[in-house]
Design a protein around this motif. Structure first.
Motif, PDB file in Angstrom:
ATOM      1  N   GLN A 263      -3.147   5.012   5.414  1.00 53.45           N
ATOM      2  CA  GLN A 263      -4.111   3.599   4.807  1.00 53.45           C
ATOM      3  C   GLN A 263      -4.617   4.023   3.736  1.00 53.45           C
ATOM      4  OE1 GLN A 263      -6.220   3.416   9.358  1.00 53.45           O
ATOM      5  NE2 GLN A 263      -5.206   4.990  10.082  1.00 53.45           N
ATOM      6  N   VAL A 264      -5.097   5.485   3.855  1.00 48.32           N
ATOM      7  CA  VAL A 264      -6.308   5.235   2.309  1.00 48.32           C
ATOM      8  C   VAL A 264      -5.240   4.305   1.204  1.00 48.32           C
ATOM      9  CG1 VAL A 264      -6.531   7.132   0.582  1.00 48.32           C
ATOM     10  CG2 VAL A 264      -7.442   7.529   2.850  1.00 48.32           C
ATOM     11  N   PHE A 265      -3.686   4.891   0.555  1.00 46.18           N
ATOM     12  CA  PHE A 265      -3.230   4.545  -0.051  1.00 46.18           C
ATOM     13  C   PHE A 265      -3.468   3.185  -0.368  1.00 46.18           C
ATOM     14  CE2 PHE A 265      -1.588   8.600  -0.734  1.00 46.18           C
ATOM     15  CZ  PHE A 265      -2.117   8.908  -1.802  1.00 46.18           C
ATOM     16  N   VAL A 266      -3.445   2.559   1.550  1.00 49.98           N
ATOM     17  CA  VAL A 266      -3.372   0.439   1.600  1.00 49.98           C
ATOM     18  C   VAL A 266      -4.206   0.370   0.789  1.00 49.98           C
ATOM     19  CG1 VAL A 266      -2.841  -0.782   3.190  1.00 49.98           C
ATOM     20  CG2 VAL A 266      -1.245   0.802   3.127  1.00 49.98           C
ATOM     21  N   VAL A 267      -5.323   0.790   1.226  1.00 49.38           N
ATOM     22  CA  VAL A 267      -7.014   0.365   0.144  1.00 49.38           C
ATOM     23  C   VAL A 267      -6.890   0.551  -0.429  1.00 49.38           C
ATOM     24  CG1 VAL A 267      -8.975   0.935   0.232  1.00 49.38           C
ATOM     25  CG2 VAL A 267      -7.928   0.735   2.933  1.00 49.38           C
ATOM     26  N   ILE A 268      -6.925   1.905  -1.485  1.00 53.31           N
ATOM     27  CA  ILE A 268      -6.399   1.923  -2.678  1.00 53.31           C
ATOM     28  C   ILE A 268      -6.040   0.888  -3.472  1.00 53.31           C
ATOM     29  CG2 ILE A 268      -5.494   3.501  -5.361  1.00 53.31           C
ATOM     30  CD1 ILE A 268      -6.279   6.096  -3.059  1.00 53.31           C
ATOM     31  N   SER A 269      -4.430   0.264  -2.988  1.00 57.66           N
ATOM     32  CA  SER A 269      -3.640  -0.740  -3.844  1.00 57.66           C
ATOM     33  C   SER A 269      -4.111  -1.621  -3.402  1.00 57.66           C
ATOM     34  CB  SER A 269      -2.770  -0.318  -2.688  1.00 57.66           C
ATOM     35  OG  SER A 269      -2.728  -0.973  -1.259  1.00 57.66           O
ATOM     36  N   VAL A 270      -5.298  -1.847  -2.138  1.00 53.48           N
ATOM     37  CA  VAL A 270      -5.410  -3.910  -2.321  1.00 53.48           C
ATOM     38  C   VAL A 270      -7.062  -3.483  -3.568  1.00 53.48           C
ATOM     39  CG1 VAL A 270      -7.314  -4.228  -1.071  1.00 53.48           C
ATOM     40  CG2 VAL A 270      -5.680  -3.412   0.026  1.00 53.48           C
ATOM     41  N   VAL A 271      -7.336  -2.259  -3.617  1.00 55.80           N
ATOM     42  CA  VAL A 271      -8.809  -2.197  -5.061  1.00 55.80           C
ATOM     43  C   VAL A 271      -8.172  -2.875  -6.409  1.00 55.80           C
ATOM     44  CG1 VAL A 271     -10.441  -0.752  -5.352  1.00 55.80           C
ATOM     45  CG2 VAL A 271     -10.499  -0.710  -2.753  1.00 55.80           C
ATOM     46  N   LEU A 272      -7.090  -1.456  -5.895  1.00 60.44           N
ATOM     47  CA  LEU A 272      -6.469  -1.648  -7.776  1.00 60.44           C
ATOM     48  C   LEU A 272      -6.154  -3.711  -8.314  1.00 60.44           C
ATOM     49  CD1 LEU A 272      -4.461   1.676  -8.169  1.00 60.44           C
ATOM     50  CD2 LEU A 272      -7.235   0.695  -9.207  1.00 60.44           C
ATOM     51  N   GLY A 273      -5.800  -3.902  -6.752  1.00 53.47           N
ATOM     52  CA  GLY A 273      -4.874  -5.068  -7.115  1.00 53.47           C
ATOM     53  C   GLY A 273      -6.083  -6.202  -6.893  1.00 53.47           C
ATOM     54  N   ILE A 274      -7.557  -6.489  -7.061  1.00 53.45           N
ATOM     55  CA  ILE A 274      -8.059  -7.484  -6.401  1.00 53.45           C
ATOM     56  C   ILE A 274      -9.064  -7.012  -7.722  1.00 53.45           C
ATOM     57  CG2 ILE A 274     -10.210  -7.783  -5.852  1.00 53.45           C
ATOM     58  CD1 ILE A 274      -9.620  -6.845  -3.183  1.00 53.45           C
ATOM     59  N   ALA A 275      -9.255  -5.276  -7.758  1.00 52.09           N
ATOM     60  CA  ALA A 275     -10.156  -5.473  -9.163  1.00 52.09           C
ATOM     61  C   ALA A 275      -9.355  -5.621 -10.721  1.00 52.09           C
ATOM     62  CB  ALA A 275      -9.710  -3.812  -9.786  1.00 52.09           C
ATOM     63  N   SER A 276      -8.221  -5.512 -10.732  1.00 52.05           N
ATOM     64  CA  SER A 276      -6.964  -6.355 -11.836  1.00 52.05           C
ATOM     65  C   SER A 276      -7.230  -8.037 -11.740  1.00 52.05           C
ATOM     66  CB  SER A 276      -5.906  -5.868 -11.206  1.00 52.05           C
ATOM     67  OG  SER A 276      -4.788  -6.277 -10.966  1.00 52.05           O
ATOM     68  N   VAL A 277      -6.487  -8.944 -10.922  1.00 53.28           N
ATOM     69  CA  VAL A 277      -7.178 -10.486 -10.466  1.00 53.28           C
ATOM     70  C   VAL A 277      -8.271 -10.683 -10.636  1.00 53.28           C
ATOM     71  CG1 VAL A 277      -6.614 -12.313  -9.421  1.00 53.28           C
ATOM     72  CG2 VAL A 277      -4.995 -10.132  -9.382  1.00 53.28           C
ATOM     73  N   LEU A 278      -9.085 -10.146 -10.839  1.00 48.41           N
ATOM     74  CA  LEU A 278     -10.478 -10.853 -10.660  1.00 48.41           C
ATOM     75  C   LEU A 278     -11.198 -10.161 -11.930  1.00 48.41           C
ATOM     76  CD1 LEU A 278     -13.064  -9.414  -7.294  1.00 48.41           C
ATOM     77  CD2 LEU A 278     -11.611 -11.820  -8.449  1.00 48.41           C
TER      78      LEU A 278
END
Length: 388
Positions: A263-278
């Motif tokens: 779950q932690v790594f899933v959240v990290i991947s979501v955060v990185l994906g959103i940060a890069s796109v924004l």
């Protein structure tokens, strides 16, 4: 803030494809978190129910091996009154004996209970095979289904219970039980407490153990330690299920840790994906931001635009993720089935966990938008407009 919110909505609606992709990315991450977390929680609940759901959490027995617990009623009342965490209690008598029927003799484990009390712990009523009933008279017994099949014992038949000293006690079989444990079904015979006391040569105030279930099974070790330190009697010993099931606890702990790491790594991947796109969105919208700053929007408002984008995306993605996650759980429970049609792993829907996952989606998305928000603060309207 209202202006920043309206601009954020305008930016999101002007890039619908990008917005949909980000929201889907959040949704997939959260749905995986909900699915795995709920699946492992359901597995743990199932394992606990199978292992300790119908068994005692705390057992009080004599400190000397093969000795009985004396004056058990007074001790049981004392424990019930002193420890409010205890839900159910039953005295029990256990001992080895022999069963004789149809000219065959087999070693068995005779277990005697106050069946009204024991039924709350062992759920005997739910484990009876069709046509069976709980013993009412002293000489009536229940037999494990495998033992009955092996010796072709029918309901209503009278068997003989033989002790090591050669004494014989006739007993009428009034039912079969299936406790879903092969070793128990093959060896246990269950009787009223008084019958087992007679067979084992105990007086009416003696039993081999007192068995208890507590409200929270994982607190059993704390309660048993407290009972030990209170020195209820120097002639008893107190054991709990956690000491007797260390391998199970180790397995449950490993499952929880692996679930948390995923779950932690899933959240990290979501955060990185959103940060890069924004962050890329800042570059895409830099001309518009420069113009807005030239028109009087300050750095704080321009930063809020991207924070609001992250917040909105988190809400959309979180709601979609909850829907996808619950849908996956329902599909899994419908298609992953045992031979008897029951789910391979019983699904446990934890509303608090699902709500927490939705909150994590919003928090992670908003947190991810901090980087592009800070980047937008540094944009100089003159340089942006000048460079086109």
């Amino acid at each position: 803030m209202r202006l920043a919110f309206r601009i954020a909505l305008r930016f999101l609606s002007s890039s619908k494809g990008q917005t949909v992709l980000i929201a889907l990315g959040i949704a997939i991450g959260i749905s995986v978190q909900i699915f795995i977390g709920s699946l492992i929680e359901g597995l743990q609940i199932s394992l606990l129910d199978a292992t300790i759901g119908s068994s005692p959490h705390i057992t009080v027995s004599a400190s000397e091996k093969n000795n009985p617990v004396n004056d058990y009623l007074a001790l049981e009342d004392k424990i019930d009154q002193q420890y409010s965490q205890i839900m159910y209690a039953t005295p029990s008598v256990s001992g080895g004996a022999f069963m004789k029927t149809n000219d065959k003799t087999e070693q068995i484990l005779l277990r005697g209970f106050d069946l009204n009390q024991a039924n709350s712990i062992y759920k005997f009523s739910d484990k009876l095979i069709s046509g069976s009933k709980l013993p009412v008279s002293d000489n009536e017994v229940l037999m494990g289904v495998s033992l009955a099949e092996a010796f072709d014992v029918t309901i209503g038949e009278t068997i003989e219970i033989l002790t090591a000293t050669g004494e014989v006690y006739p007993a009428k079989v009034v039912g079969y039980f299936d406790l879903k444990v092969a070793s128990i079904n093959e060896s246990w015979i269950i009787s009223p407490l008084s019958f087992s006391q007679n067979v084992m040569g105990l007086s009416k105030d003696q039993v081999t153990a007192l068995e208890f279930q507590v409200e929270k099974p994982f607190d059993a070790d704390v309660i048993s330690d407290q009972m030990t330190s209170d020195n209820l009697s120097d002639q008893i010993k107190i054991e709990n299920w956690k000491v007797q099931n260390e391998q199970l606890l180790s397995g449950l702990s490993g499952q929880s840790t692996s679930s948390l790491m995923i779950q932690v790594f899933v959240v990290i991947s979501v955060v990185l994906g959103i940060a890069s796109v924004l962050a890329i969105s800042v570059l895409q919208k830099s001309r518009q931001i420069g113009i807005l700053k030239a028109m009087g929007i300050n750095d704080k408002t321009s930063s809020l635009v991207f924070l609001f984008q992250g917040f909105i995306l988190g809400i959309i993605g979180g709601l979609l993720g909850i829907a996808f996650g619950v849908g996956l759980l329902i599909m899994f429970s419908k298609f992953a089935l045992n031979a008897d049609g029951t789910p391979v792993v019983p699904i446990f829907i934890n509303i608090k966990f699902i709500g927490l996952s939705g909150f994590i989606a919003v928090a992670a998305s908003t947190l991810a938008s901090i980087i592009p928000a800070l980047k937008s603060r540094k944009l100089s309207p003159i340089e942006v407009i000048k460079n086109g």
